[in-house]
Structures are given as structure tokens and as C-alpha cells.
Design an enzyme around this catalytic site. Structure first.
Site, PDB file in Angstrom:
ATOM      1  N   ASP A 237       0.846  -1.195   0.000  1.00  0.00           N
ATOM      2  CA  ASP A 237       0.000   0.000   0.000  1.00  0.00           C
ATOM      3  C   ASP A 237       0.882   1.245   0.000  1.00  0.00           C
ATOM      4  O   ASP A 237       1.549   1.530   0.985  1.00  0.00           O
ATOM      5  CB  ASP A 237      -0.915  -0.011   1.241  1.00  0.00           C
ATOM      6  CG  ASP A 237      -1.953   1.104   1.210  1.00  0.00           C
ATOM      7  OD1 ASP A 237      -1.540   2.294   1.215  1.00  0.00           O
ATOM      8  OD2 ASP A 237      -3.148   0.803   1.166  1.00  0.00           O
TER       9      ASP A 237
ATOM     10  N   ASP B  23       0.176   3.871   2.861  1.00  0.00           N
ATOM     11  CA  ASP B  23       0.684   3.450   4.172  1.00  0.00           C
ATOM     12  C   ASP B  23       2.199   3.583   4.239  1.00  0.00           C
ATOM     13  O   ASP B  23       2.754   3.995   5.262  1.00  0.00           O
ATOM     14  CB  ASP B  23       0.281   1.996   4.451  1.00  0.00           C
ATOM     15  CG  ASP B  23      -1.182   1.871   4.858  1.00  0.00           C
ATOM     16  OD1 ASP B  23      -1.788   2.899   5.214  1.00  0.00           O
ATOM     17  OD2 ASP B  23      -1.721   0.747   4.814  1.00  0.00           O
TER      18      ASP B  23
END
Length: 209
Positions: free
Chosen positions: A200, A203
Site C-alpha cells: 500500500d 501506508d
């Protein structure tokens, strides 16, 4: 595929490989994303319009090319796209910045809009939409649709990693948009993550889980 550029520069490839490594920490990841955006931006902005402007050198008066018109708008897709803005701004410090907020439904993987703010007059600007990952293509396609609804015409899209499924969808829905891709990966998995990808991007840029 017309209007699609897959980057092959060794510096870009090397830095993307560092991004993929799960041991690359937040600080280095953030720096790499910005550096890759700058290297890719150099190519993506190759056709910016210029005009001759009169300047005075220490030797004489001369007419030399400078970027023409209302310049640029950089539009990151929130939130991961924010990580690419500074890299492009290093190339074009005068660019204005818009923001488009989309979130992905965890069940359907389809994007939903929650924010859109674009610099005016958007129809007179070269618009560079940035997002590190082009997975299903839904967010990118919807963001470009929103920009067109606000009057944007000259639109480019730049991502660091793309899945074939997302690239095909974006190109099919917006064949007039030039697309710049740092690396084209193998496929999406059942959770709509790019493989091999890098996890991700949001993130890893912001240090969240």
C-alpha cells in the site's frame, strides 16, 4: 498502446526496485517516491508549450524560450498522490496544485469521491494527475472524468507502478490522456493489489497501517 509511455530509464528502474523492497523504511520510501516523480516528470513534461521572451544577458538583449500560458496544475489523487507532488514541483515551482479525494470500497474495490478542488482557470492549464499506483484503474479514470467535468482539457496521468488491467481501463475510458508509467507489473491479485507491486503506497509514504 497509443498515448502510453512505459519508462525504461535505469535510474527510474533502480529507484522503483528500492521502493518494492519491504525493508525500505518510511523516510527512504518517501524520498524515493519524490525522486521518481521528478525523473518521470522530466519526460512527461517534454511537450510543455514555450514562447520567446525578451531577456537581457550580460552581453546583449535576446529572445529565449520560456514556458507559455497559464503553466501547470499538478493534481494528486489523495492521499498517496501527495507523495509525488514535491518531485514535480522541483521541476515547475510555479505550478498550481489541485486535490482529488477518492476512497476505494473494500468490497467492490470501486472508487468513491469525497473531495475535489482544482486551480482556475483549469481549462487553460496543462494538468498532470499523479498517483503512485494504477491498480484497477477506477480511481484514475474517475479523477480524470471529474477534471473534464470541471473543464480540464490537456490532461496527463503519471503513476509509478501500473497493473495491465488498470492501464487498459484508463486508456479505454480516456484515450485522449497521455499516460506515463514507471513500471508495468504482472497482474492484480484477488484483493486488487498489484503483483509484485510494493504493498500500500499510502501506508508506506505516511507510515500508517
Amino acid at each position: 498502446m497509443e498515448n502510453v509511455t512505459i519508462m525504461d530509464h535505469p535510474l527510474i528502474q533502480h529507484k522503483i526496485s528500492r521502493l518494492r523492497d519491504k525493508t525500505t523504511g518510511t523516510n527512504e520510501f518517501r524520498t524515493l517516491v519524490s525522486e521518481i516523480a521528478m525523473l518521470m516528470g522530466f519526460e512527461a513534461l517534454r511537450d510543455l508549450p514555450t514562447e520567446l521572451v525578451e531577456i537581457e544577458t550580460p552581453i546583449e538583449t535576446t529572445k529565449q524560450p520560456m514556458i507559455a500560458g497559464k503553466k501547470m496544475a499538478i493534481v494528486p489523487i489523495l492521499r498517496a498522490g501527495l507523495g509525488m507532488v514535491d518531485g514535480v514541483l522541483n521541476l515547475v515551482p510555479s505550478a498550481k496544485i489541485g486535490h482529488i479525494g477518492l476512497y476505494r470500497d473494500p468490497e467492490t474495490h470501486e472508487p468513491h469521491e469525497y473531495y475535489c478542488k482544482l486551480p482556475e482557470p483549469i481549462d487553460q492549464r496543462t494538468i498532470l494527475v499523479v498517483d503512485p499506483m494504477l491498480a484497477t484503474g477506477g480511481s484514475g479514470a474517475d479523477a480524470i472524468t471529474m477534471i473534464k467535468q470541471h473543464g480540464g482539457k490537456n490532461i496527463k496521468f503519471m503513476c509509478i507502478i501500473a497493473a495491465p488491467e488498470g492501464l487498459e481501463r484508463l486508456h479505454k475510458e480516456h484515450p485522449d490522456v497521455q499516460i506515463y508509467v514507471g513500471a508495468l507489473d504482472r497482474q492484480l491479485n484477488e484483493n486488487a493489489y498489484i503483483c509484485p507491486g510494493l504493498g500500500d503506497a499510502g501506508d508506506r509514504i505516511f507510515g500508517t497501517k
